[in-house]
Design an enzyme around this catalytic site. Sequence first.
Site, mmCIF file in Angstrom:
data_model
loop_
_atom_site.group_PDB
_atom_site.id
_atom_site.type_symbol
_atom_site.label_atom_id
_atom_site.label_comp_id
_atom_site.label_asym_id
_atom_site.label_seq_id
_atom_site.Cartn_x
_atom_site.Cartn_y
_atom_site.Cartn_z
ATOM 1 C CG LEU A 103 4.843 4.979 -5.644
ATOM 2 C CD1 LEU A 103 5.383 3.947 -6.619
ATOM 3 C CD2 LEU A 103 5.909 5.394 -4.635
ATOM 4 C CG HIS B 46 -6.331 1.876 5.104
ATOM 5 N ND1 HIS B 46 -7.698 1.731 5.025
ATOM 6 C CD2 HIS B 46 -5.970 2.625 4.026
ATOM 7 C CE1 HIS B 46 -8.151 2.353 3.965
ATOM 8 N NE2 HIS B 46 -7.115 2.892 3.327
ATOM 9 C CG HIS C 234 -2.049 0.934 1.149
ATOM 10 N ND1 HIS C 234 -3.285 0.627 1.667
ATOM 11 C CD2 HIS C 234 -2.176 2.180 0.616
ATOM 12 C CE1 HIS C 234 -4.123 1.641 1.459
ATOM 13 N NE2 HIS C 234 -3.459 2.597 0.823
ATOM 14 C CG ASN D 272 -4.963 7.349 -4.667
ATOM 15 O OD1 ASN D 272 -3.925 6.717 -4.820
ATOM 16 N ND2 ASN D 272 -5.244 8.000 -3.550
ATOM 17 C CG ASP E 213 -2.452 4.704 3.506
ATOM 18 O OD1 ASP E 213 -2.323 5.000 2.299
ATOM 19 O OD2 ASP E 213 -3.450 5.021 4.173
ATOM 20 C CG ASP F 250 -6.258 3.294 -1.060
ATOM 21 O OD1 ASP F 250 -6.936 3.049 -0.046
ATOM 22 O OD2 ASP F 250 -5.216 3.956 -1.045
#
Length: 427
Positions: A63, A231, A60, A94, A304, A151
Amino acid sequence: MPQPTLVIKGGRLVDATGVRSGDVVVGDDGSILAVGPDLDAPEVLDAGGCVVSPGFVDVHTHLREPGKEEAETIETGARGAAAGGYTCILAMPNTTPAIDSAAVVREVLELGRSAPCDVRTSGAITVGRAGEQLAPIAEMAKLGVRFFTDDGTGVQDTRLMRRAMEYASALDVVLAQHCEDDAMAGGGHMHEGEWSSRLGIAGQPAEAEELMVMRDIALARLTGARIHFQHLSTEGSVAMVRAAKDGGMDLTCEATTHHFTLTDECCATYDAVFKVNPPLRTADDVAAVRAGLADGTIDCIATDHAPHTPDAKEQPFDEAPPGMLGLETALGLALTELDLDLEEVVALLSWRPAQLLGVEDRHGGPIIEGRRANLCVFDPEEEWTVDADTMHSRSRNTPYAGRRLRGRVRHTLLEGEPVLRSGEVTR
């Protein structure tokens, strides 16, 4: 025949087979040539007092590229990953545009080819992550994509999520869900509870996460799909997943470092560095996440990692974007904060996420002759202070600045190449 290039000398080897002492010789083909006592090679990497483990794997990571390169690029994120001991990371979709087509998948994979980390990518479940139409999952799967997620948002339409699960089952891919019911969470910027009331900040109740966990457990039972919960942050979510697993369901889930180290009380300063989604929860929720990591309910630790520019995070709390850095502090936080054996921590960071992501052929495997030399060398006792200004990310939004941690990565090897040498990224 491959020739030896370097030896990792004097370390304690920790992998899924156990703990032992030994040196590790790496060849010019990127493989492990030998493991044993008193080995030699042209170059020596000192591992005295250190643990040698399979490289870490993060399922997760944000970038930001393409589209938000001012906050992070694939290269800078991968450099941070190497500094944190990661040899493989999974990019979230995303981006701008979203990773919702074969063309964008190819772009991300191409950008990652020269990175100091094995960069894999997830794909979006729906077109544009808008939750209205299924993305071309089969086309992305043909390029090797195995994780699909919207996500940042959860798929709100129950019928559409059922269709996605049925489709994913036929393709043998995993759907990873950001569990958040928009009708319950809408307008909230932190956990709804005592501290949101004190601070006058609109909150998101724990039930906003738990309702979607409950729904998707039911849908997974109906469809037989492989579902992964991202998460998890609440006591109720952990309890539901534990019960589902005890009942024989094949579910997986992750917990982030910030959800087992920070609580909603951190938001009392109105500093948006502590704003994250799902939000920081109560001390009871933190305890439940830690218990889930300890008893195997939670399968792995994820970061995350979510970079944002200083300007974005300096906005008022209710206007700032959620997210915080995580790649370079994950090991130290896990060793410092979790009451787990060293082997258990490495399992949560390395071979368990590798198996979940389906990369165990190259990452997270046993340190034996013939395996790929994707390795992490870390000092489990070194104490250090987190300094945002020395991180490799383009952004600085770590909530741990000034925090004293125990455990630091010394070397990271990717396909036999030391991409982190004595704490310095070399590629």
